[in-house]
Design a protein around this motif. Structure first.
Motif, PDB file in Angstrom:
ATOM      1  N   THR A 172       2.830  -2.448  -4.570  1.00 49.67           N
ATOM      2  CA  THR A 172       1.649  -2.681  -3.733  1.00 49.67           C
ATOM      3  C   THR A 172       1.263  -1.384  -3.031  1.00 49.67           C
ATOM      4  O   THR A 172       2.128  -0.638  -2.571  1.00 49.67           O
TER       5      THR A 172
ATOM      6  N   PRO B 190      -2.418  -5.175  -4.858  1.00 47.05           N
ATOM      7  CA  PRO B 190      -1.300  -5.152  -5.814  1.00 47.05           C
ATOM      8  C   PRO B 190      -1.610  -4.265  -7.015  1.00 47.05           C
ATOM      9  O   PRO B 190      -2.728  -4.258  -7.527  1.00 47.05           O
TER      10      PRO B 190
ATOM     11  N   PRO C 206      -3.520  -4.693   1.777  1.00 52.45           N
ATOM     12  CA  PRO C 206      -2.815  -4.119   0.625  1.00 52.45           C
ATOM     13  C   PRO C 206      -3.402  -4.640  -0.688  1.00 52.45           C
ATOM     14  O   PRO C 206      -3.933  -5.753  -0.751  1.00 52.45           O
TER      15      PRO C 206
END
Length: 337
Positions: A117, A92, A90
């Motif tokens: 995210t 941000p 992931p």
């Protein structure tokens, strides 16, 4: 001693210095070559790792702009941004900066920190809400008039933190048009009776709606409350669909039922054919090219005339004498009683 017997003088120190320099050059070459090889190796390994695990820069695009709510006072705008993350982890979404302007003039701007995210190997739509207050716009830019359509540009900067690449900014831009709504003007042209008695009178209000906007209004619903001679004669809803073209006029009939005996002395003005004071308040639900709107209608201190049901002349200003109305509705005896 013969010259040939002279010993040969050899500059040993000088030759040894050349040898040392040559050795240093060879060492530097070997050292530089080794470093270059290491760099190439690391670069190759990095590319192979990047290719193997799929690190890359995310992409983003404005997928849509919506107006969930719009009225005379404000417009809610939602900008949909589709973000794709090609990475196996992931990333941000640090900040979102947005600006909405019209012909280079700022309408609204803002910052959304810590916006969430973006999941690994996925795409997500991020919604950016903004609010336009029309009074602020009109007080700042006096050339923006109610009823007009103005161009706009949405600028969005997405700031994300991506492994290997670090913190990057994704700039986006989208153009469109937005209205500055203006309420329709309403008038009661005349009242036509269908049934007349002191206990219950049924009539039709001939209503005129004027669209003062530079865009069409698709009328879906009308709710209203009307007063004649300062007496509330009730309220109702009309669901007759019609279209009011931009800067155009729509005429419609609204049925009403009221009890004339509740009017008191105002009844005599009505019967004598004098102009009757009226006021009307309500709202209309309309469809527009920019989405549905609920717009108010308001008319106070107006004057209208009573007209008989089968008198279908085109003279909207004509008012009938007390004798003609009394004879038509056979009220002479009732009034004498």
């Amino acid at each position: 001693m013969a010259s040939s017997d002279k010993p040969e003088i050899v500059e040993r120190g000088h030759k040894e210095d050349h040898k040392e320099e040559h050795k240093d050059e060879e060492k530097n070459e070997d050292k530089g070559g080794f470093i270059d090889k290491v760099k190439d190796f690391i670069h190759d390994i990095g590319e192979k790792i990047e290719g193997a695990i799929g690190f890359g820069k995310p992409t983003a695009a404005v997928s849509g702009i919506h107006l969930p709510s719009i009225n005379l006072h404000k417009a809610e705008i939602v900008v949909d941004v589709l973000i794709s993350n090609p990475n196996p982890i992931p990333i941000p979404l640090i900040d979102i900066n947005y600006l909405i302007d019209s012909d280079g003039r700022k309408l609204v701007s803002g910052l959304i920190p810590d916006a969430g995210t973006i999941h690994a190997h996925g795409s997500e739509t991020v919604k950016i809400p903004a609010l336009l207050i029309y009074d602020d716009i009109k007080s700042t830019y006096h050339d923006i008039k109610p009823g007009s359509i103005i161009p706009y540009r949405v600028k969005v900067d997405l700031i994300v933190d991506v492994p290997i690449f670090g913190r990057i900014t994704l700039p986006l831009e989208k153009k469109g048009e937005i209205p500055v709504p203006y309420k329709p003007d309403v008038d009661v042209e005349k009242i036509r009776f269908e049934k007349f008695s002191f206990e219950e009178t049924v009539a039709n209000l001939h209503l005129k709606l004027e669209n003062k906007n530079d865009f069409d209004l698709g009328l879906n619903k009308l709710d209203y409350e009307i007063c004649l001679s300062d007496v509330n004669i009730g309220s109702a809803e009309l669901t007759e669909s019609t279209k009011i073209v931009k800067n155009g006029i729509c005429k419609m009939k609204i049925p009403i039922t009221f009890r004339p005996k509740e009017f008191g002395s105002a009844l005599w003005d009505m019967i004598r054919g004098r102009g009757t004071r009226y006021s009307i308040k309500g709202n209309i639900d309309v469809d527009t090219p920019f989405g549905p709107m609920k717009l108010p209608i308001n008319k106070e201190g107006g004057t209208t005339c009573l007209k008989k049901a089968e008198d279908d002349d085109d003279d909207d200003e004509a008012c009938y004498s007390s004798f003609s109305i009394l004879s038509k509705f056979n009220l002479r005896i009732l009034l004498l009683e």
